[in-house]
Design a protein around this motif. Structure first.
Motif, PDB file in Angstrom:
ATOM      1  N   CYS A   6       0.839  -1.196   0.000  1.00 10.46           N
ATOM      2  CA  CYS A   6       0.000   0.000   0.000  1.00 10.46           C
ATOM      3  C   CYS A   6       0.874   1.246   0.000  1.00 10.46           C
ATOM      4  N   TYR A   7       0.683   2.106  -1.000  1.00  6.84           N
ATOM      5  CA  TYR A   7       1.453   3.348  -1.046  1.00  6.84           C
ATOM      6  C   TYR A   7       0.506   4.541  -1.147  1.00  6.84           C
ATOM      7  N   VAL A   8       0.679   5.505  -0.250  1.00  6.47           N
ATOM      8  CA  VAL A   8      -0.116   6.732  -0.250  1.00  6.47           C
ATOM      9  C   VAL A   8       0.833   7.917  -0.282  1.00  6.47           C
ATOM     10  N   ASP A   9       0.658   8.773  -1.258  1.00  7.56           N
ATOM     11  CA  ASP A   9       1.471   9.986  -1.371  1.00  7.56           C
ATOM     12  C   ASP A   9       0.920  11.015  -0.377  1.00  7.56           C
ATOM     13  N   GLU A  10       1.668  11.291   0.676  1.00  7.35           N
ATOM     14  CA  GLU A  10       1.196  12.162   1.745  1.00  7.35           C
ATOM     15  C   GLU A  10       0.933  13.589   1.277  1.00  7.35           C
ATOM     16  N   SER A  11       1.740  14.083   0.355  1.00  8.03           N
ATOM     17  CA  SER A  11       1.542  15.456  -0.123  1.00  8.03           C
ATOM     18  C   SER A  11       0.244  15.576  -0.924  1.00  8.03           C
ATOM     19  N   THR A  12      -0.032  14.572  -1.755  1.00  8.82           N
ATOM     20  CA  THR A  12      -1.288  14.558  -2.512  1.00  8.82           C
ATOM     21  C   THR A  12      -2.476  14.429  -1.572  1.00  8.82           C
ATOM     22  N   LEU A  13      -2.315  13.596  -0.550  1.00  3.49           N
ATOM     23  CA  LEU A  13      -3.360  13.410   0.447  1.00  3.49           C
ATOM     24  C   LEU A  13      -3.691  14.731   1.137  1.00  3.49           C
ATOM     25  N   GLU A  14      -2.669  15.466   1.538  1.00  2.00           N
ATOM     26  CA  GLU A  14      -2.876  16.731   2.233  1.00  2.00           C
ATOM     27  C   GLU A  14      -3.602  17.740   1.337  1.00  2.00           C
ATOM     28  N   LYS A  15      -3.281  17.747   0.063  1.00  6.77           N
ATOM     29  CA  LYS A  15      -3.951  18.658  -0.879  1.00  6.77           C
ATOM     30  C   LYS A  15      -5.439  18.334  -0.970  1.00  6.77           C
ATOM     31  N   GLU A  16      -5.774  17.047  -1.015  1.00  4.69           N
ATOM     32  CA  GLU A  16      -7.175  16.636  -1.091  1.00  4.69           C
ATOM     33  C   GLU A  16      -7.928  17.055   0.167  1.00  4.69           C
ATOM     34  N   VAL A  17      -7.278  16.897   1.304  1.00  4.68           N
ATOM     35  CA  VAL A  17      -7.899  17.282   2.570  1.00  4.68           C
ATOM     36  C   VAL A  17      -8.158  18.784   2.599  1.00  4.68           C
ATOM     37  N   GLN A  18      -7.174  19.555   2.155  1.00  7.18           N
ATOM     38  CA  GLN A  18      -7.322  21.009   2.167  1.00  7.18           C
ATOM     39  C   GLN A  18      -8.437  21.471   1.221  1.00  7.18           C
ATOM     40  N   VAL A  19      -8.558  20.822   0.074  1.00 10.46           N
ATOM     41  CA  VAL A  19      -9.626  21.161  -0.866  1.00 10.46           C
ATOM     42  C   VAL A  19     -10.986  20.941  -0.221  1.00 10.46           C
ATOM     43  N   PHE A  20     -11.135  19.804   0.466  1.00  8.54           N
ATOM     44  CA  PHE A  20     -12.401  19.510   1.135  1.00  8.54           C
ATOM     45  C   PHE A  20     -12.673  20.520   2.241  1.00  8.54           C
TER      46      PHE A  20
END
Length: 415
Positions: free
Chosen positions: A243-257
């Motif tokens: 399982c690989y999750v890109d933390e920077s991409t994840l943070e961007k999605e959270v901020q958009v929401f």
């Protein structure tokens, strides 16, 4: 016969207008995909136009109040009274319609068909016969249990059917019903306002990969098998090799929401946890789908059948365990895999978290003949099993190296 369960979301109020985010979730059960039923409706309409037949020209398949050969109805849980806080809950049949809870007459009256948008806000999942029939039976039991609830009811049937808009609402009922048949629904609580509908695409994507496995292994058509597969996949979300999750991409999605509404900021931690869980599950399932596709490329048979044995690392016991249909998917500890068995040698060499045993012995031979080493040395047996254990347990290995491991390590360390 095919079996489909569809989640529908009715957006009751627009937040921009009423400063309130209110939605209603309910289930539809059909033997034909709703997309196909929509297509049939459109074809009937076109034919009526050609024939200048205007009777019921705009009538849609989901307007029917009666079940039929392709539709087992729409069902949902809601308040049975005029309150939404710790009140008598009720399971409604024909929940594609909005009903008026008339306290004065103590009756429910159909008010109107839900908006056309409701029937586009849907998430359709194909399920097995056992899953479908169990779900429908459980829904009908809930319906019968709450059938005597009326708008003037003072007490709920029990705690399970106590409706509360924040802690036991229509979404929670839908989720529980789907969890009970082994569906991966990503979040079991959905405490973040408005995010259930946002993850429909992820739920369908994850489910489509599970269907690949289920179409090959009939054991996964059982509820026990589906639940075992779901829980097994969840066990790998912390393993960066799988399982690989890109933390920077994840943070961007959270901020958009969070930026959608100021009030979302107070849900930041819950939102981040949800988005990470969603990303992890999507990553695990995509990896499983890729591994399965690579394996099946060797076999020129789209209808191949067989059994999957599911392997995982039990973090609590720190043991490798395996789930098999023949053992009713009860976890069995595996001290080490016998690498004289070609299938075992393959999964240990390629770091697969599952073993596939085709029913066709020729297909099995095609898959694993390159890993039929005959006798293997004790050193190979020990070292290969230890290497495999490290990958399942997410332990970085400096002692061993292989091309397959190198590819996994590159994925784990990228970014």
């Amino acid at each position: 016969m095919q079996y489909y369960v569809t989640i529908y979301i009715d957006i009751l109020f627009e937040k921009e207008l009423l400063k309130l985010d209110a939605t209603h979730a309910f289930l539809g059960l059909t033997h034909t995909h709703p997309d196909e039923l929509d297509k049939i409706d459109n074809e009937i309409k076109m034919q009526k136009v050609k024939n200048a037949d205007w009777k019921d020209i705009d009538k849609r398949w989901y307007e029917s109040l009666e079940t039929n050969e392709y539709n087992d109805g729409f069902w949902g849980f809601g308040t049975g009274t005029d309150s939404v806080y710790n009140t008598a809950g009720k399971v409604f049949q024909n929940n594609q319609y909005v009903v008026d809870n008339n306290v004065k007459t103590n009756t429910y009256k159909i008010k109107k068909l839900r908006s056309e948008r409701t029937f586009k806000n849907r998430c359709t999942l194909e399920v097995s016969k056992e899953q479908y029939e169990f779900l429908l039976d459980e829904i009908k039991k809930d319906f019968e249990a709450t059938k005597d609830i009326r708008p003037q009811s003072l007490e709920p049937i029990n705690e399970e059917f106590t409706y509360s808009i924040h802690s036991n609402n229509c979404v929670h009922w839908v989720i529980k019903k789907l969890l009970d048949i082994g569906i991966e629904i990503i979040d079991e609580d959905y405490t973040i306002p408005g995010n259930f509908i946002d993850c429909f695409s992820s739920i369908m994507s994850i489910h489509s990969i599970f269907l690949k496995f289920q179409s090959i292994d009939d054991n996964l058509k059982s509820i026990t098998g589906a639940k075992a597969f779901r829980d097994w996949a969840r066990s790998m979300t912390d393993n960066n090799y799988i399982c690989y999750v890109d933390e920077s991409t994840l943070e961007k999605e959270v901020q958009v929401f969070c930026k959608r509404e100021v009030e979302n900021q107070r849900y930041y931690e819950s939102i981040k946890k949800f988005y990470k869980t969603q990303a992890q599950l999507k990553s695990v399932y995509e990896k499983l789908g890729t591994l399965l596709d690579k394996l099946l490329q060797k076999i020129d048979d789209e209808n191949v059948q067989g059994d999957f044995e599911l392997i995982y690392f039990d973090k609590q016991d720190k043991k490798i365990k395996i789930l098999k249909a023949q053992n009713n998917y009860e976890p069995m500890e595996i001290a080490e895999f016998d690498l004289t068995i070609p299938a075992n040698n393959y999964i240990a060499s390629k770091f697969y978290p599952f073993i596939f045993i085709p029913k066709d012995t020729i297909a099995e031979r095609i898959l694993y003949h390159e890993y039929d080493y005959g006798k293997v040395s004790q050193g190979y047996q020990k070292d290969r099993n230890e290497f495999y254990y490290n990958v399942l347990a997410w332990i970085q290995s400096d002692k061993y190296w292989s091309e397959s491991y190198h590819k996994l390590y590159k994925i784990q360390t990228k970014g």
